[in-house]
Write a protein that holds these residues in place. Structure first.
Motif, PDB file in Angstrom:
ATOM      1  N   LEU A   1      31.197  80.344  16.978  1.00 25.90           N
ATOM      2  CA  LEU A   1      31.382  81.733  16.579  1.00 25.90           C
ATOM      3  C   LEU A   1      31.364  82.658  17.792  1.00 25.90           C
ATOM      4  O   LEU A   1      32.179  83.584  17.883  1.00 25.90           O
ATOM      5  N   ALA A   2      30.470  82.417  18.735  1.00 27.66           N
ATOM      6  CA  ALA A   2      30.400  83.248  19.944  1.00 27.66           C
ATOM      7  C   ALA A   2      31.724  83.203  20.707  1.00 27.66           C
ATOM      8  O   ALA A   2      32.230  84.242  21.163  1.00 27.66           O
ATOM      9  N   ASP A   3      32.290  82.019  20.840  1.00 27.23           N
ATOM     10  CA  ASP A   3      33.580  81.882  21.524  1.00 27.23           C
ATOM     11  C   ASP A   3      34.674  82.655  20.791  1.00 27.23           C
ATOM     12  O   ASP A   3      35.461  83.370  21.416  1.00 27.23           O
ATOM     13  N   ARG A   4      34.739  82.497  19.490  1.00 28.27           N
ATOM     14  CA  ARG A   4      35.767  83.192  18.698  1.00 28.27           C
ATOM     15  C   ARG A   4      35.582  84.708  18.758  1.00 28.27           C
ATOM     16  O   ARG A   4      36.541  85.449  18.932  1.00 28.27           O
ATOM     17  N   ALA A   5      34.348  85.155  18.586  1.00 28.15           N
ATOM     18  CA  ALA A   5      34.087  86.599  18.590  1.00 28.15           C
ATOM     19  C   ALA A   5      34.384  87.194  19.960  1.00 28.15           C
ATOM     20  O   ALA A   5      34.992  88.261  20.054  1.00 28.15           O
ATOM     21  N   GLY A   6      33.973  86.517  20.996  1.00 28.04           N
ATOM     22  CA  GLY A   6      34.245  87.011  22.346  1.00 28.04           C
ATOM     23  C   GLY A   6      35.733  87.102  22.626  1.00 28.04           C
ATOM     24  O   GLY A   6      36.203  88.075  23.237  1.00 28.04           O
ATOM     25  N   ALA A   7      36.478  86.114  22.172  1.00 28.34           N
ATOM     26  CA  ALA A   7      37.928  86.126  22.376  1.00 28.34           C
ATOM     27  C   ALA A   7      38.593  87.272  21.618  1.00 28.34           C
ATOM     28  O   ALA A   7      39.670  87.730  22.006  1.00 28.34           O
ATOM     29  N   ARG A   8      37.959  87.745  20.566  1.00 32.39           N
ATOM     30  CA  ARG A   8      38.515  88.859  19.774  1.00 32.39           C
ATOM     31  C   ARG A   8      37.948  90.213  20.197  1.00 32.39           C
ATOM     32  O   ARG A   8      38.138  91.201  19.493  1.00 32.39           O
ATOM     33  N   GLY A   9      37.195  90.242  21.286  1.00 32.03           N
ATOM     34  CA  GLY A   9      36.648  91.505  21.769  1.00 32.03           C
ATOM     35  C   GLY A   9      35.280  91.853  21.231  1.00 32.03           C
ATOM     36  O   GLY A   9      34.794  92.968  21.443  1.00 32.03           O
ATOM     37  N   GLY A  10      34.632  90.918  20.552  1.00 33.14           N
ATOM     38  CA  GLY A  10      33.282  91.179  20.052  1.00 33.14           C
ATOM     39  C   GLY A  10      32.308  91.331  21.195  1.00 33.14           C
ATOM     40  O   GLY A  10      32.447  90.702  22.245  1.00 33.14           O
ATOM     41  N   THR A  11      31.321  92.174  20.985  1.00 25.58           N
ATOM     42  CA  THR A  11      30.337  92.436  22.034  1.00 25.58           C
ATOM     43  C   THR A  11      29.005  91.741  21.782  1.00 25.58           C
ATOM     44  O   THR A  11      28.165  91.690  22.679  1.00 25.58           O
ATOM     45  N   ALA A  12      28.791  91.229  20.573  1.00 26.86           N
ATOM     46  CA  ALA A  12      27.501  90.628  20.255  1.00 26.86           C
ATOM     47  C   ALA A  12      27.603  89.777  19.000  1.00 26.86           C
ATOM     48  O   ALA A  12      28.543  89.922  18.210  1.00 26.86           O
ATOM     49  N   LEU A  13      26.622  88.914  18.839  1.00 25.28           N
ATOM     50  CA  LEU A  13      26.366  88.242  17.573  1.00 25.28           C
ATOM     51  C   LEU A  13      25.096  88.873  17.024  1.00 25.28           C
ATOM     52  O   LEU A  13      24.163  89.163  17.782  1.00 25.28           O
ATOM     53  N   THR A  14      25.056  89.094  15.730  1.00 23.36           N
ATOM     54  CA  THR A  14      23.852  89.607  15.096  1.00 23.36           C
ATOM     55  C   THR A  14      23.496  88.723  13.917  1.00 23.36           C
ATOM     56  O   THR A  14      24.336  87.968  13.403  1.00 23.36           O
ATOM     57  N   LEU A  15      22.256  88.824  13.497  1.00 28.77           N
ATOM     58  CA  LEU A  15      21.793  88.128  12.305  1.00 28.77           C
ATOM     59  C   LEU A  15      20.517  88.791  11.832  1.00 28.77           C
ATOM     60  O   LEU A  15      19.895  89.566  12.559  1.00 28.77           O
ATOM     61  N   THR A  16      20.138  88.496  10.612  1.00 28.29           N
ATOM     62  CA  THR A  16      18.837  88.875  10.093  1.00 28.29           C
ATOM     63  C   THR A  16      18.131  87.582   9.723  1.00 28.29           C
ATOM     64  O   THR A  16      18.781  86.600   9.334  1.00 28.29           O
ATOM     65  N   THR A  17      16.812  87.580   9.862  1.00 27.35           N
ATOM     66  CA  THR A  17      16.096  86.324   9.688  1.00 27.35           C
ATOM     67  C   THR A  17      14.631  86.575   9.372  1.00 27.35           C
ATOM     68  O   THR A  17      14.134  87.686   9.531  1.00 27.35           O
ATOM     69  N   PHE A  18      13.951  85.523   8.983  1.00 27.68           N
ATOM     70  CA  PHE A  18      12.510  85.591   8.773  1.00 27.68           C
ATOM     71  C   PHE A  18      11.822  85.513  10.134  1.00 27.68           C
ATOM     72  O   PHE A  18      12.086  84.603  10.925  1.00 27.68           O
ATOM     73  N   ALA A  19      10.921  86.443  10.380  1.00 25.90           N
ATOM     74  CA  ALA A  19      10.265  86.545  11.680  1.00 25.90           C
ATOM     75  C   ALA A  19       9.333  85.368  11.971  1.00 25.90           C
ATOM     76  O   ALA A  19       9.231  84.940  13.127  1.00 25.90           O
ATOM     77  N   ASP A  20       8.667  84.855  10.945  1.00 24.50           N
ATOM     78  CA  ASP A  20       7.609  83.874  11.185  1.00 24.50           C
ATOM     79  C   ASP A  20       7.948  82.443  10.778  1.00 24.50           C
ATOM     80  O   ASP A  20       7.084  81.573  10.825  1.00 24.50           O
ATOM     81  N   VAL A  21       9.171  82.196  10.386  1.00 25.14           N
ATOM     82  CA  VAL A  21       9.579  80.838  10.014  1.00 25.14           C
ATOM     83  C   VAL A  21      10.040  80.127  11.284  1.00 25.14           C
ATOM     84  O   VAL A  21      10.945  80.617  11.975  1.00 25.14           O
ATOM     85  N   PRO A  22       9.425  78.983  11.640  1.00 27.56           N
ATOM     86  CA  PRO A  22       9.711  78.338  12.931  1.00 27.56           C
ATOM     87  C   PRO A  22      11.187  78.051  13.196  1.00 27.56           C
ATOM     88  O   PRO A  22      11.633  78.122  14.333  1.00 27.56           O
ATOM     89  N   TRP A  23      11.945  77.699  12.152  1.00 23.38           N
ATOM     90  CA  TRP A  23      13.363  77.391  12.362  1.00 23.38           C
ATOM     91  C   TRP A  23      14.232  78.639  12.187  1.00 23.38           C
ATOM     92  O   TRP A  23      15.449  78.540  12.142  1.00 23.38           O
ATOM     93  N   ASN A  24      13.630  79.793  12.136  1.00 19.57           N
ATOM     94  CA  ASN A  24      14.361  81.061  12.055  1.00 19.57           C
ATOM     95  C   ASN A  24      14.174  81.824  13.371  1.00 19.57           C
ATOM     96  O   ASN A  24      14.685  81.386  14.393  1.00 19.57           O
ATOM     97  N   ALA A  25      13.478  82.952  13.361  1.00 13.87           N
ATOM     98  CA  ALA A  25      13.413  83.818  14.549  1.00 13.87           C
ATOM     99  C   ALA A  25      13.006  83.085  15.833  1.00 13.87           C
ATOM    100  O   ALA A  25      13.658  83.277  16.865  1.00 13.87           O
ATOM    101  N   PRO A  26      11.973  82.250  15.825  1.00 14.94           N
ATOM    102  CA  PRO A  26      11.639  81.570  17.088  1.00 14.94           C
ATOM    103  C   PRO A  26      12.785  80.690  17.605  1.00 14.94           C
ATOM    104  O   PRO A  26      13.028  80.617  18.811  1.00 14.94           O
ATOM    105  N   TYR A  27      13.481  80.030  16.701  1.00 16.95           N
ATOM    106  CA  TYR A  27      14.632  79.222  17.109  1.00 16.95           C
ATOM    107  C   TYR A  27      15.719  80.100  17.711  1.00 16.95           C
ATOM    108  O   TYR A  27      16.253  79.808  18.788  1.00 16.95           O
ATOM    109  N   TYR A  28      16.063  81.193  17.021  1.00 13.54           N
ATOM    110  CA  TYR A  28      17.129  82.057  17.519  1.00 13.54           C
ATOM    111  C   TYR A  28      16.769  82.662  18.868  1.00 13.54           C
ATOM    112  O   TYR A  28      17.641  82.839  19.724  1.00 13.54           O
TER     113      TYR A  28
END
Length: 181
Positions: A108-135
């Motif tokens: 997704l980062a490659d595709r978005a960057g090629a289309r002029g995207g400036t960032a990837l965003t997401l929303t997630t659980f702050a305290d779930v180990p495979w969520n915010a800490p992973y990201y």
């Protein structure tokens, strides 16, 4: 594992992946998340038709993970900057820890960057180990609620209406490197 667009016939498989992955939330006392139904086929089809549903498939071309995204205005312009928002990235538990989620995000980062995207965003659980800490380990940083662009405020408000704010949540952002013109 190859990453490719999801097909219409695979949408029930994506729902199965979501259900299987959701079971891990039970161990954290988040049964409501585990019990939540996956996106409806109609919703998945909208992402697929828009070219915003990708899968990582096994050697038999069966999806083991998927990612859904949508463009969001990230910063008002001129020039207007847009981010690609990760609506969902899910890996089947039997394929966990193989880098499939990260590979989908990099795709997704490659595709978005090629289309002029400036960032990837997401929303997630702050305290779930495979969520915010992973990201955070793969380059995402928390965005303060006071600094959210309107598009992300709207996404967070929708999530609150769904009851996801029963557990700490946050928005995260990963800037994309500028691409040569």
């Amino acid at each position: 594992m190859p990453i490719r667009p999801a097909t219409a016939a695979e949408l029930p498989v994506l729902q199965d992946i979501e259900r299987a992955a959701g079971e891990a939330f039970r161990a954290l006392g988040m049964d409501a998340v585990a019990d939540d139904e996956p996106p409806a086929e109609e919703q998945l089809e909208r992402f697929r038709r828009a070219g915003r549903a990708w899968v990582a498939a096994d050697e038999d071309d069966v999806p083991l993970a998927y990612l859904l995204s949508e463009p969001v205005m990230y910063a008002p312009g001129p020039p207007v900057a847009y981010a690609e928002h990760i609506e969902q990235v899910t890996v089947h538990p039997r394929a966990a820890r193989r880098g499939l989620g990260r590979a989908l995000i990099e795709h997704l980062a490659d595709r978005a960057g090629a289309r002029g995207g400036t960032a990837l965003t997401l929303t997630t659980f702050a305290d779930v180990p495979w969520n915010a800490p992973y990201y955070a380990r793969i380059g995402f940083r928390p965005l303060p609620d006071a600094a959210l662009p309107p598009a992300l405020e709207e996404i967070r408000a929708h999530e609150a209406r769904l009851g996801l704010d029963r557990w700490p949540r946050l928005c995260m952002c990963r800037p994309l490197a500028p691409r040569p013109a």
